[in-house]
Design a protein around this motif. Structure first.
Motif, short mmCIF file in Angstrom:
data_model
loop_
_atom_site.label_atom_id
_atom_site.label_comp_id
_atom_site.label_asym_id
_atom_site.label_seq_id
_atom_site.Cartn_x
_atom_site.Cartn_y
_atom_site.Cartn_z
N PRO A 71 -0.84 -1.67 12.33
CA PRO A 71 -1.40 -2.55 11.31
C PRO A 71 -1.01 -2.12 9.91
N LEU A 72 -1.00 -3.09 9.00
CA LEU A 72 -0.65 -2.87 7.60
C LEU A 72 -1.89 -3.03 6.73
N TYR A 73 -2.13 -2.03 5.88
CA TYR A 73 -3.24 -2.08 4.92
C TYR A 73 -2.68 -1.90 3.52
N ARG A 74 -3.31 -2.56 2.57
CA ARG A 74 -2.86 -2.50 1.17
C ARG A 74 -3.91 -1.80 0.32
N LEU A 75 -3.46 -0.84 -0.45
CA LEU A 75 -4.33 -0.11 -1.37
C LEU A 75 -4.01 -0.58 -2.78
N ASP A 76 -4.98 -1.25 -3.41
CA ASP A 76 -4.81 -1.75 -4.77
C ASP A 76 -5.45 -0.75 -5.73
N LEU A 77 -4.62 0.08 -6.34
CA LEU A 77 -5.15 1.13 -7.21
C LEU A 77 -5.84 0.56 -8.45
N ALA A 78 -5.36 -0.57 -8.93
CA ALA A 78 -5.96 -1.15 -10.14
C ALA A 78 -7.42 -1.55 -9.90
N ASN A 79 -7.72 -2.04 -8.69
CA ASN A 79 -9.09 -2.46 -8.40
C ASN A 79 -10.03 -1.29 -8.15
N LEU A 80 -9.50 -0.09 -8.03
CA LEU A 80 -10.35 1.08 -7.81
C LEU A 80 -10.96 1.60 -9.09
N MET A 81 -10.43 1.17 -10.23
CA MET A 81 -10.90 1.70 -11.50
C MET A 81 -12.34 1.27 -11.77
#
Length: 515
Positions: free
Chosen positions: A292-302
């Protein structure tokens, strides 16, 4: 800790008569079975409380107190320990003990009584508890089955099916299944294998179903987003160097590497010209690896509060470890971890440190695919050898790659095959095009075919569509050359050909592709 470590630690704590033991696990049934076996070997009388049965003898399962409430169970434990020595009570349903509460204080009094009477209170829970209560004893964590335990469980379960149905799995397939199901509980793994066997056969093609079943279990993980991969992304035009490297790494993601003390593949950093297939490659890698593929959105972690961003990143990376094996896609990583003059609080620096520590130390089979467009913002420590397995540069496609990409989009659009003469002309017209530019040019023709039918499509329409595209290499040639100059010194060409040169010249750094 795995089963063997847990049994060893709990046995020693049990012999020492530590008055309070917190067992942190999501597998209550498995924990109870292990505790019951330990109590039998130690010939110790122990009782268990559940909401469905009340309090019962762990060895005989005879109910000794029909009050099913947790408060009633603690009262019963206090009364019994006042009269007898060396009693053990196991509580499986704790509530309102995370902080200082009336019930937490009642339980604390019972633990203090257990200290005086050589008794023990064992709590099975998934969350931490009140610090004052925890300081009275010890905490043990029972992790899901490790690879060896999962392999033994799968082999035992499959052995029960032999003779009843066709089984195509060999020993390597069983190891692969154990690796795939890492992170799930024992009962979840047993249910997944039983669901596969319910079809009347266990086949090699069932690994896709194993991945889907595990993905459903972790579908609501926080911090990372599940990305559906369509079958058409299996085809990526060009990038033969990257694809050859991936094919070599593919078996290592699910194989048992402990014999050689090899670390599973950690991932790749894809940098280069915008629109040349870096993000598409992340999806293609997940499809190629069949994970499976997962996406980590660093901008939304702020976050706005101190420590909030770091906490969110920690949770996201822990979630990635739980769903492994998987591909973790970090798109435009420089926007989340890049240098910023406005970061006076040092949040970005701490995020970089936290991410690099996880990248270096995590043993989970998480293959990271990070992409970057603005290479000037990438922190130097991210580019050091050993962080990623390789740094690839994705350049503007060569003539041969453009030919492959044009043919790919023509086939995806269900258009008629182009003649070699027209295809050669389109390759010339698309000089300097990125993959996204070629896609846009062919898309215009596909839309025309949808609106007016295939009869309206001719060679001239393809030519005019390609002539109407003005690529980034012509509007900002200085930017493209600057990106290429950076890549020539630091990266391996994903195409297998030198960066910014025709495809018929000898490739550079071929040794890395040959291992």
């Amino acid at each position: 800790m795995n089963t063997a470590d847990f049994v060893d630690a709990f046995t020693r704590v049990f012999k020492a008569r530590v008055p309070f033991v917190l067992v942190q696990t999501t597998e209550r049934k498995r924990a109870l079975e292990l505790i019951r076996d330990i109590c039998r070997r130690q010939s110790t009388e122990a009782f268990v409380h559940t909401l469905s049965k009340g309090t019962y003898d762990i060895a005989t399962e005879r109910v000794v107190n029909e009050d099913r409430s947790v408060v009633g169970a603690v009262d019963h434990a206090s009364q019994q320990m006042m009269q007898r020595q060396n009693l053990t009570f196991v509580l499986t349903e704790l509530d309102e003990v995370e902080t200082d509460s009336q019930f937490a204080r009642q339980l604390l009094d019972t633990v203090i009584l257990a200290t005086e009477k050589s008794g023990a209170i064992v709590a099975i829970a998934t969350k931490p508890i009140w610090s004052q209560l925890q300081r009275q004893g010890m905490a043990l964590r029972l992790s899901p089955p490790d690879q060896d335990e999962m392999l033994a469980s799968i082999r035992a379960q499959i052995a029960d099916y032999r003779g009843m149905m066709p089984i195509d799995w060999d020993e390597q397939d069983e190891v692969r299944a154990a690796t795939t199901l890492a992170g799930v509980t024992q009962i979840e793994a047993e249910n997944i294998i039983a669901m596969v066997a319910a079809k009347g056969a266990i086949k090699k093609a069932d690994f896709a179903e194993l991945n889907r079943a595990k993905d459903n279990i972790f579908s609501d993980v926080s911090g990372i987003e599940r990305v559906e991969v369509r079958p058409d992304v299996l085809q990526v035009g060009g990038l033969s160097g990257l694809q050859a490297w991936l094919e070599r790494k593919r078996p290592l993601l699910t194989a048992d590497l402990r014999e050689r003390n090899i670390r599973p593949p950690r991932g790749v950093l894809l940098v280069g010209v915008p629109g040349c297939g870096k993000s598409l490659s992340a999806k293609a890698i997940a499809a190629r690896f069949e994970v499976p593929l997962y996406r980590l959105d660093l901008a939304n972690l702020m976050g706005m509060y101190v420590g909030q961003s770091e906490g969110r990143l920690r949770e996201a990376l822990a979630a990635a470890d739980r769903v492994a094996p998987c591909v973790l896609w970090i798109d435009e990583i420089e926007k989340g971890l890049g240098a910023s003059s406005s970061d006076s609080s040092g949040v970005t620096t701490r995020l970089i440190g936290q991410f690099l520590f996880w990248l270096q130390e995590s043993s989970a089979r998480v293959f990271v695919v990070a992409t970057a467009n603005d290479v000037s913002k990438l922190p130097p420590e991210l580019l050091r050898r050993g962080r990623f397995d390789e740094l690839f540069f994705v350049d503007l496609p060569t003539p041969d790659e453009r030919r492959d990409i044009i043919g790919l989009y023509v086939r995806n659009g269900r258009l008629g095959a182009l003649s070699d003469e027209v295809l050669d002309e389109l390759v010339r017209l698309s000089d300097g095009f990125a993959g996204a530019d070629i896609e846009a040019a062919v898309k215009d023709v596909v839309e025309e075919a949808f609106l007016h039918g295939d009869a309206a499509i001719g060679d001239d329409l393809f030519r005019s569509s390609f002539r109407n595209v003005v690529p980034l290499s012509k509007t900002s040639p200085e930017r493209i050359e600057a990106i290429r100059a950076w890549g020539r010194e630091r990266a391996v060409p994903a195409s297998g050909s030198p960066i910014g040169t025709p495809s018929d010249r000898a490739p550079v750094r071929r040794a890395v592709l040959l291992g």
